[in-house]
Design a protein around this motif. Structure first.
Motif, PDB file in Angstrom:
ATOM      1  N   ASP A 111       0.862  -1.176   0.000  1.00 31.77           N
ATOM      2  CA  ASP A 111       0.000   0.000   0.000  1.00 31.77           C
ATOM      3  C   ASP A 111       0.900   1.227   0.000  1.00 31.77           C
ATOM      4  O   ASP A 111       1.383   1.646   1.041  1.00 31.77           O
ATOM      5  N   GLY A 112       1.112   1.780  -1.184  1.00 30.22           N
ATOM      6  CA  GLY A 112       2.003   2.915  -1.269  1.00 30.22           C
ATOM      7  C   GLY A 112       1.899   3.654  -2.579  1.00 30.22           C
ATOM      8  O   GLY A 112       0.968   3.457  -3.369  1.00 30.22           O
ATOM      9  N   TYR A 113       2.866   4.508  -2.806  1.00 29.37           N
ATOM     10  CA  TYR A 113       2.942   5.286  -4.024  1.00 29.37           C
ATOM     11  C   TYR A 113       3.980   4.666  -4.943  1.00 29.37           C
ATOM     12  O   TYR A 113       5.084   4.332  -4.500  1.00 29.37           O
ATOM     13  N   TRP A 114       3.640   4.528  -6.186  1.00 32.57           N
ATOM     14  CA  TRP A 114       4.521   3.905  -7.165  1.00 32.57           C
ATOM     15  C   TRP A 114       4.687   4.770  -8.397  1.00 32.57           C
ATOM     16  O   TRP A 114       3.740   5.417  -8.841  1.00 32.57           O
ATOM     17  N   GLY A 115       5.874   4.779  -8.936  1.00 29.09           N
ATOM     18  CA  GLY A 115       6.101   5.423 -10.211  1.00 29.09           C
ATOM     19  C   GLY A 115       5.698   4.491 -11.333  1.00 29.09           C
ATOM     20  O   GLY A 115       5.294   3.348 -11.105  1.00 29.09           O
ATOM     21  N   GLN A 116       5.814   4.970 -12.552  1.00 31.73           N
ATOM     22  CA  GLN A 116       5.436   4.160 -13.707  1.00 31.73           C
ATOM     23  C   GLN A 116       6.565   3.277 -14.203  1.00 31.73           C
ATOM     24  O   GLN A 116       6.356   2.431 -15.065  1.00 31.73           O
ATOM     25  N   GLY A 117       7.736   3.467 -13.677  1.00 27.14           N
ATOM     26  CA  GLY A 117       8.850   2.602 -13.997  1.00 27.14           C
ATOM     27  C   GLY A 117       9.737   3.120 -15.112  1.00 27.14           C
ATOM     28  O   GLY A 117       9.331   3.935 -15.941  1.00 27.14           O
ATOM     29  N   THR A 118      10.959   2.628 -15.115  1.00 26.85           N
ATOM     30  CA  THR A 118      11.902   2.926 -16.181  1.00 26.85           C
ATOM     31  C   THR A 118      12.588   1.620 -16.578  1.00 26.85           C
ATOM     32  O   THR A 118      13.000   0.841 -15.721  1.00 26.85           O
ATOM     33  N   GLN A 119      12.670   1.376 -17.853  1.00 29.68           N
ATOM     34  CA  GLN A 119      13.178   0.104 -18.357  1.00 29.68           C
ATOM     35  C   GLN A 119      14.703   0.083 -18.380  1.00 29.68           C
ATOM     36  O   GLN A 119      15.343   1.008 -18.879  1.00 29.68           O
ATOM     37  N   VAL A 120      15.248  -0.991 -17.862  1.00 32.61           N
ATOM     38  CA  VAL A 120      16.685  -1.232 -17.912  1.00 32.61           C
ATOM     39  C   VAL A 120      16.913  -2.509 -18.701  1.00 32.61           C
ATOM     40  O   VAL A 120      16.372  -3.559 -18.359  1.00 32.61           O
ATOM     41  N   THR A 121      17.693  -2.420 -19.745  1.00 29.34           N
ATOM     42  CA  THR A 121      18.002  -3.573 -20.569  1.00 29.34           C
ATOM     43  C   THR A 121      19.514  -3.722 -20.672  1.00 29.34           C
ATOM     44  O   THR A 121      20.204  -2.796 -21.089  1.00 29.34           O
ATOM     45  N   VAL A 122      20.007  -4.885 -20.289  1.00 33.21           N
ATOM     46  CA  VAL A 122      21.436  -5.154 -20.302  1.00 33.21           C
ATOM     47  C   VAL A 122      21.706  -6.304 -21.257  1.00 33.21           C
ATOM     48  O   VAL A 122      21.202  -7.409 -21.074  1.00 33.21           O
ATOM     49  N   SER A 123      22.489  -6.050 -22.257  1.00 33.11           N
ATOM     50  CA  SER A 123      22.816  -7.065 -23.248  1.00 33.11           C
ATOM     51  C   SER A 123      24.204  -7.628 -22.988  1.00 33.11           C
ATOM     52  O   SER A 123      25.070  -6.973 -22.406  1.00 33.11           O
TER      53      SER A 123
END
Length: 124
Positions: A111-123
């Motif tokens: 139960d909290g506040y969340w951001g929309q996220g940021t994608q991290v991709t490591v190849s």
């Protein structure tokens, strides 16, 4: 409304670095803590790191293995996650979150506040 906005994600090669930012629309000191979480396709969301307002105490998941550093800038109401020596298994959507309750914990944050996220991709 309280807003959390993540940024800094991107695509990097293994061994590279990224610095994620979590900008809050309110004083981050209002929360007991702020946490970083991640979720990869087909996997459950898991905690990455958290930082506590009281003393700036930090906690990291075992898989971090000393590679990440969580920090904060109270003047900017921003929490950071510096990620070094990135591995392909670090690929995920990264979120920051804070609990609604005054002394809510940041190990799960159901139960909290969340951001929309940021994608991290490591190849590799």
């Amino acid at each position: 409304q309280v807003q959390l906005v993540e940024s800094g994600g991107g695509s990097v090669q293994a061994g590279g670095s990224l610095r994620l930012s979590c900008a809050a629309s309110t004083y981050i000191s209002r929360w007991n803590c702020v946490g970083w979480f991640r979720q990869a396709p087909g996997k459950e969301r898991e905690g990455v790191a958290r930082i506590y307002t009281d003393g700036g105490v930090t906690y990291y998941a075992d898989f971090v293995e000393g590679r990440f550093t969580i920090s904060r800038d109270n003047a900017k109401n921003t929490v950071y996650l510096q990620m070094n020596s990135l591995k392909p298994e670090d690929t995920a959507m990264y979120y920051c979150a804070a609990p609604r309750a005054t002394y809510g914990g940041c190990d799960r944050i159901t139960d909290g506040y969340w951001g929309q996220g940021t994608q991290v991709t490591v190849s590799s």
